[in-house]
Design a protein around this motif. Structure first.
Motif, short mmCIF file in Angstrom:
data_model
loop_
_atom_site.label_atom_id
_atom_site.label_comp_id
_atom_site.label_asym_id
_atom_site.label_seq_id
_atom_site.Cartn_x
_atom_site.Cartn_y
_atom_site.Cartn_z
N VAL A 1 47.13 44.53 51.10
CA VAL A 1 48.22 44.54 50.13
C VAL A 1 47.83 45.47 48.98
N SER A 2 48.67 45.58 47.97
CA SER A 2 48.33 46.41 46.81
C SER A 2 49.13 45.97 45.60
N PHE A 3 48.59 46.31 44.41
CA PHE A 3 49.31 46.09 43.16
C PHE A 3 50.02 47.38 42.72
N GLY A 4 49.88 48.42 43.55
CA GLY A 4 50.47 49.70 43.24
C GLY A 4 49.58 50.82 43.76
N PRO A 5 49.91 52.09 43.49
CA PRO A 5 49.10 53.22 43.96
C PRO A 5 47.65 53.11 43.49
N ASP A 6 46.73 53.32 44.43
CA ASP A 6 45.29 53.28 44.13
C ASP A 6 44.83 51.93 43.60
N VAL B 1 44.49 47.53 37.64
CA VAL B 1 45.62 46.61 37.55
C VAL B 1 45.87 46.22 36.10
N LYS B 2 44.78 45.93 35.37
CA LYS B 2 44.93 45.54 33.97
C LYS B 2 45.52 46.67 33.14
N LYS B 3 45.07 47.91 33.42
CA LYS B 3 45.59 49.06 32.68
C LYS B 3 47.07 49.30 32.98
N SER B 4 47.45 49.11 34.23
CA SER B 4 48.84 49.38 34.62
C SER B 4 49.79 48.27 34.19
N PHE C 1 44.92 30.47 53.60
CA PHE C 1 44.27 29.28 54.19
C PHE C 1 45.26 28.13 54.05
N PRO C 2 45.96 27.78 55.14
CA PRO C 2 47.05 26.80 55.06
C PRO C 2 46.68 25.45 54.46
N ARG C 3 45.42 25.07 54.56
CA ARG C 3 45.03 23.75 54.06
C ARG C 3 44.74 23.72 52.57
N LEU C 4 44.68 24.90 51.94
CA LEU C 4 44.38 24.94 50.52
C LEU C 4 45.63 24.67 49.68
N PRO C 5 45.48 24.17 48.44
CA PRO C 5 46.64 23.80 47.62
C PRO C 5 47.32 24.98 46.93
N PHE C 6 46.89 26.21 47.21
CA PHE C 6 47.55 27.38 46.63
C PHE C 6 47.93 28.35 47.73
N ALA C 7 48.74 29.34 47.38
CA ALA C 7 49.34 30.21 48.39
C ALA C 7 48.34 31.10 49.12
N GLY C 8 47.28 31.52 48.43
CA GLY C 8 46.32 32.39 49.08
C GLY C 8 45.29 32.92 48.11
N ILE C 9 44.39 33.74 48.62
CA ILE C 9 43.34 34.36 47.83
C ILE C 9 43.51 35.87 47.89
N VAL C 10 43.58 36.51 46.74
CA VAL C 10 43.67 37.96 46.66
C VAL C 10 42.29 38.51 46.33
N GLU C 11 41.79 39.37 47.20
CA GLU C 11 40.47 39.97 47.02
C GLU C 11 40.64 41.41 46.53
N ILE C 12 39.98 41.74 45.43
CA ILE C 12 40.13 43.06 44.85
C ILE C 12 38.80 43.53 44.29
N SER C 13 38.59 44.85 44.25
CA SER C 13 37.34 45.41 43.74
C SER C 13 37.34 45.42 42.21
N PRO C 14 36.16 45.51 41.58
CA PRO C 14 36.12 45.58 40.11
C PRO C 14 36.93 46.75 39.55
N SER C 15 36.82 47.93 40.19
CA SER C 15 37.59 49.08 39.71
C SER C 15 39.08 48.87 39.91
#
Length: 357
Positions: free
Chosen positions: A113-118, A145-148, A126-140
């Motif tokens: 998936v992505s939050f936008g370009p680059d 994402v914070k800047k945009s 994980f269907p058994r967890l109480p939230f929709a999912g886990i988003v994995e992203i690099s530090p950069s």
């Protein structure tokens, strides 16, 4: 011949609901002693692989072929060259993710998936967890994402335009194996299929890709999130269902529905004309929903995927106006091919920062 041999085999439809079909279980006395592979025709003595007609990653735990019917070499070939490209294609993978169908290791496939370009990320569910999912992203990526200021996670949607050649090879393989599965514990019929001349072009196309493209017909027969109410009042989704049937011109067809997308291949000819004619003469009714099926109460009643109102047929819309693409995030992981309703889960995502992304 394919026509005569298959007509002698008892028809047995496989349908995935809360009560799956009886597994193909063979005792030491019953298991067919196949010494030749139905695809390459080479010796399969000593082969240990159990072939799944429909991949296990689509919830199939019962419709399998005994050891030796498909040799280890062909089994490995289909797993790597046919099933993997099919299951991991850019159209099928999102469907497996959004519908939360686990693979044979019990894991729902992750999605790029992505939050936008680059700003790439990876979504894990994980269907058994109480939230929709886990988003994995690099530090950069997190810094970008914070800047945009982006607050939208872009994920590929499941589409009905599946890769034609990949699906065609997959359907050819499944069709041959489905025919072999109908032989059940009759070694003489399984053995006759190995030398079946009319089956040879389809067999070689499935295993070696010989000849031009073998066309198949694709169409949606119900919403991917459609549910069924069973006699015990439980609500389930069907991942897949399949059947073999003859058209009026004696062409044998194999049809497979995966979350309501019907795929059909003519096992006798590189053409979809015979099935098109059959649909025209049968008011576009799917062969999976014939009169025998509709009159069987054990198959359940189709219900709206949003409000659970009973529908006249799988293709019938609901007065509540729910769309055919209603989110099925409240459905649990597949168990023996059935999605069971669970209490609604939150829409929150857990953000995990990892250098490897």
């Amino acid at each position: 011949m394919i026509k005569h041999a298959s007509r002698r085999i008892r028809t047995k439809r496989t349908r995935w609901s809360r009560h799956p079909a009886v597994p193909f279980i063979f005792s030491n006395q019953q298991e067919p002693e196949m010494d030749r592979c139905i695809f390459c025709k080479n010796s399969s003595t000593g082969s240990r692989s159990v072939e799944h007609v429909v991949p296990q990653a689509l919830g199939n735990t019962t419709q399998t072929l005994p050891r030796g019917v498909v040799c280890d070499k062909c089994n490995n070939y289909f797993a790597v060259k046919i099933e993997k490209p099919f299951l991991e294609s850019e159209t099928v993978l999102p469907l497996r993710h959004h519908q939360k169908v686990p693979n044979k290791k019990g894991r729902v496939p992750s999605l790029d998936v992505s939050f936008g370009p680059d700003m790439p990320a990876r979504l894990h569910t994980f269907p058994r967890l109480p939230f929709a999912g886990i988003v994995e992203i690099s530090p950069s990526g997190l810094i970008a994402v914070k800047k945009s200021g982006s607050k939208v996670l872009n994920a590929p949607a499941a589409r009905d335009e599946w890769p034609e050649y990949v699906v065609s090879r997959f359907m050819a393989k499944a069709a041959v194996e489905s025919l072999a599965a109908r032989a059940e514990t009759q070694p003489q019929l399984l053995d006759s299929l190995v030398d079946d001349v009319p089956l040879e072009p389809l067999r070689k196309y499935a295993r070696y890709g010989e000849g031009p493209l073998w066309p198949h017909r694709s169409r949606r027969i119900h919403s991917c999130c459609l549910s069924w109410k069973l006699p015990d009042q439980s609500i389930v989704q069907r991942i897949w269902e399949s059947d073999l049937f003859y058209t009026d011109d004696d062409h044998l067809h194999y049809t497979l529905s995966i979350f309501g997308l019907e795929l059909t291949i003519d096992m006798n000819a590189r053409s979809t004309a015979s099935y098109s004619d059959w649909l025209r003469d049968n008011n576009d009714t799917s062969p999976l929903f014939d009169e025998q099926y509709r009159n069987s109460p054990t198959n359940g009643i189709p219900v709206c995927d949003y409000c659970d109102a009973e529908l006249a047929s799988p293709a019938t819309g609901c007065p509540c106006g729910a769309t055919a693409t209603h989110d099925a995030s409240s459905r649990s992981a597949a168990q023996n091919g059935a999605h069971h309703c669970t209490p609604g889960r939150g829409s929150q995502l857990l953000l995990v920062v990892r250098e490897s992304i």
